[in-house]
Design a protein around this motif. Structure first.
Motif, mmCIF file in Angstrom:
data_model
loop_
_atom_site.group_PDB
_atom_site.id
_atom_site.type_symbol
_atom_site.label_atom_id
_atom_site.label_comp_id
_atom_site.label_asym_id
_atom_site.label_seq_id
_atom_site.Cartn_x
_atom_site.Cartn_y
_atom_site.Cartn_z
ATOM 1 N N SER A 98 0.815 -1.215 0.000
ATOM 2 C CA SER A 98 0.000 0.000 0.000
ATOM 3 C C SER A 98 0.847 1.262 0.000
ATOM 4 N N LEU A 99 1.919 1.277 0.771
ATOM 5 C CA LEU A 99 2.760 2.466 0.826
ATOM 6 C C LEU A 99 3.506 2.714 -0.479
ATOM 7 N N ILE A 100 3.992 1.660 -1.114
ATOM 8 C CA ILE A 100 4.662 1.831 -2.412
ATOM 9 C C ILE A 100 3.661 2.332 -3.449
ATOM 10 N N GLY A 101 2.476 1.742 -3.462
ATOM 11 C CA GLY A 101 1.440 2.194 -4.386
ATOM 12 C C GLY A 101 1.023 3.625 -4.128
ATOM 13 N N LEU A 102 0.902 3.980 -2.856
ATOM 14 C CA LEU A 102 0.536 5.350 -2.506
ATOM 15 C C LEU A 102 1.621 6.330 -2.929
#
Length: 117
Positions: free
Chosen positions: A17-21
């Motif tokens: 989620s953090l990489i995508g965000l």
């Protein structure tokens, strides 16, 4: 679930989620006007020539939908965790609708044979 799975699943979901965000926020931070946002959501930046055009937001535009996909994978992992199941389902549903609508718009407005901007 096993004790290791209780620890590993939130970590893996958070990483996705953090990489995508980071991809999504990085792309949206470079959008300067509504025309660029429209071109991004309608897949107008997906060709190499479009990404090199004057005023284009470059190769990071293709990272936008990669970021959406990573957030989707992370939210699907979060649905397996009891405390985050409901919000993760809402996020996944919203992102699936966003991708479906942008794909439907891109398919209905083809640019075959049109020179890039």
């Amino acid at each position: 679930m096993k004790a290791r799975a209780h620890i590993a699943l939130p970590i893996v979901a958070s990483i996705f989620s953090l990489i995508g965000l980071a991809f999504v926020v990085g792309t949206l931070s470079r959008v300067r006007d509504l025309d660029q946002l429209h071109r991004l959501l309608s897949y107008d930046y997906m060709s190499f020539l479009d990404s090199q055009a004057d005023g284009a937001i470059g190769s990071i535009a293709s990272d936008f939908f990669t970021g959406i996909a990573l957030i989707l994978v992370g939210s699907i992992f979060f649905t397996k965790i009891e405390k985050t199941s409901q919000p993760a389902r809402v996020v996944a549903a919203i992102l699936f609708v966003l991708v479906a609508l942008s794909l439907a718009y891109a398919c209905s407005n083809l640019r075959v044979g049109i020179k890039p901007y």
